[in-house]
Enzyme design. Structure first.
Site, PDB file in Angstrom:
ATOM      1  N   CYS A  85      57.735  34.791  50.073  1.00  0.00           N
ATOM      2  CA  CYS A  85      57.923  36.061  49.355  1.00  0.00           C
ATOM      3  C   CYS A  85      57.948  37.220  50.358  1.00  0.00           C
ATOM      4  O   CYS A  85      56.938  37.468  51.020  1.00  0.00           O
ATOM      5  CB  CYS A  85      56.794  36.254  48.350  1.00  0.00           C
ATOM      6  SG  CYS A  85      56.714  37.916  47.651  1.00  0.00           S
ATOM      7  N   TYR A  87      57.860  40.402  49.973  1.00  0.00           N
ATOM      8  CA  TYR A  87      56.890  41.463  49.664  1.00  0.00           C
ATOM      9  C   TYR A  87      55.487  41.060  50.122  1.00  0.00           C
ATOM     10  O   TYR A  87      54.724  41.893  50.622  1.00  0.00           O
ATOM     11  CB  TYR A  87      56.887  41.757  48.157  1.00  0.00           C
ATOM     12  CG  TYR A  87      58.232  42.179  47.637  1.00  0.00           C
ATOM     13  CD1 TYR A  87      58.690  43.478  47.814  1.00  0.00           C
ATOM     14  CD2 TYR A  87      59.074  41.260  46.999  1.00  0.00           C
ATOM     15  CE1 TYR A  87      59.941  43.862  47.353  1.00  0.00           C
ATOM     16  CE2 TYR A  87      60.325  41.642  46.538  1.00  0.00           C
ATOM     17  CZ  TYR A  87      60.754  42.939  46.718  1.00  0.00           C
ATOM     18  OH  TYR A  87      61.996  43.317  46.271  1.00  0.00           O
ATOM     19  N   CYS A  88      55.173  39.778  49.964  1.00  0.00           N
ATOM     20  CA  CYS A  88      53.873  39.276  50.431  1.00  0.00           C
ATOM     21  C   CYS A  88      53.746  39.413  51.946  1.00  0.00           C
ATOM     22  O   CYS A  88      52.718  39.862  52.452  1.00  0.00           O
ATOM     23  CB  CYS A  88      53.693  37.816  50.034  1.00  0.00           C
ATOM     24  SG  CYS A  88      53.643  37.522  48.259  1.00  0.00           S
ATOM     25  N   ASN A  89      54.799  39.042  52.665  1.00  0.00           N
ATOM     26  CA  ASN A  89      54.745  39.123  54.123  1.00  0.00           C
ATOM     27  C   ASN A  89      54.580  40.559  54.602  1.00  0.00           C
ATOM     28  O   ASN A  89      53.827  40.829  55.548  1.00  0.00           O
ATOM     29  CB  ASN A  89      56.005  38.489  54.733  1.00  0.00           C
ATOM     30  CG  ASN A  89      56.007  36.984  54.602  1.00  0.00           C
ATOM     31  OD1 ASN A  89      54.983  36.338  54.790  1.00  0.00           O
ATOM     32  ND2 ASN A  89      57.143  36.407  54.262  1.00  0.00           N
ATOM     33  N   LEU A  92      50.930  41.417  53.953  1.00  0.00           N
ATOM     34  CA  LEU A  92      50.019  40.747  54.885  1.00  0.00           C
ATOM     35  C   LEU A  92      50.059  41.408  56.266  1.00  0.00           C
ATOM     36  O   LEU A  92      49.026  41.580  56.912  1.00  0.00           O
ATOM     37  CB  LEU A  92      50.376  39.260  54.992  1.00  0.00           C
ATOM     38  CG  LEU A  92      50.207  38.424  53.720  1.00  0.00           C
ATOM     39  CD1 LEU A  92      50.731  37.014  53.937  1.00  0.00           C
ATOM     40  CD2 LEU A  92      48.749  38.381  53.272  1.00  0.00           C
TER      41      LEU A  92
END
Length: 216
Positions: A85, A87-89, A92
């Protein structure tokens, strides 16, 4: 270190995504978010709730227990969908840039996804993360935090068309994910802050979480 504004990165990515993605696909993805917002799934725990304790493996397979980390200080706990994903990266990496500030408050950061430890390791290495990245296979912990939802079949088809092998990444054919959620948990296990949205593009700016942490 210069920190990156996550929201600006999101807006740039969303603009490019809209340029190259067929409108029908965009409409279906929006529909899935609306359905989730209107359902009872993925609402999450609230401020004042007790955070369920858990033990999960990190990217190297070592068992990590929430209550033991809380014994040292407060915890920022963030649930993300997976290293697939974008957006997740971005989220993070934004947290990684703030690790000095987080550590200065005596807190730790814990990121959880339903990925296998191997997939978590690749996420950790790709984004050069030096905080806890844990594997919640089967979404058991996410379920205790009331974050799990099932992807509708038409969204599963879109993901498969895009070449996303969620079954391999999560070692599961359930096609369930956690809603993106971020908590600040105090040392007594009480949730002092939460941000939970059905729309995976709507996440709290990590710098705002750190500022909230400093006020506790």
């Amino acid at each position: 270190m210069t920190t990156t504004n996550m929201r600006e990165q999101y807006n740039e990515y969303i603009a490019k995504f809209k340029e190259k993605t067929p409108q029908e696909t965009q409409n279906k993805m929006t529909e899935a978010i609306t359905e989730l917002e209107n359902s009872e799934e993925g609402k999450g725990l609230r401020v004042g709730d007790k955070a369920p304790d858990f033990t999960l493996p990190d990217a190297s397979g070592k068992e990590v227990k929430l209550s033991e980390i809380l014994g040292q200080g407060p915890v920022i706990l963030t649930f993300y969908r997976g290293g697939w994903c974008p957006y997740c990266n971005m989220e993070l990496r934004a947290y990684q840039q703030l690790m000095e500030d987080i550590k200065a408050t005596g807190a730790e950061l814990v990121a959880i996804s339903p990925q296998t430890p191997d997939a978590s390791l690749s996420t950790k290495e790709k984004n050069e993360l030096d905080y806890f990245v844990l594997s919640d296979e089967g979404n058991q912990v996410a379920d205790e935090y009331k974050l799990v939802y099932k992807l509708p079949p038409y969204l599963v088809d879109i993901y498969k068309e895009k070449g996303l092998d969620l079954e391999k990444a999560n070692d599961s054919d359930s096609w369930t994910l956690p809603v993106s959620a971020t908590y600040i948990i105090q040392q007594d296990g009480t949730i002092a802050y939460e941000y939970t949205k059905a729309d995976y593009k709507d996440r709290v700016e990590p710098s705002e979480v750190v500022e909230k942490l400093k006020t506790l």
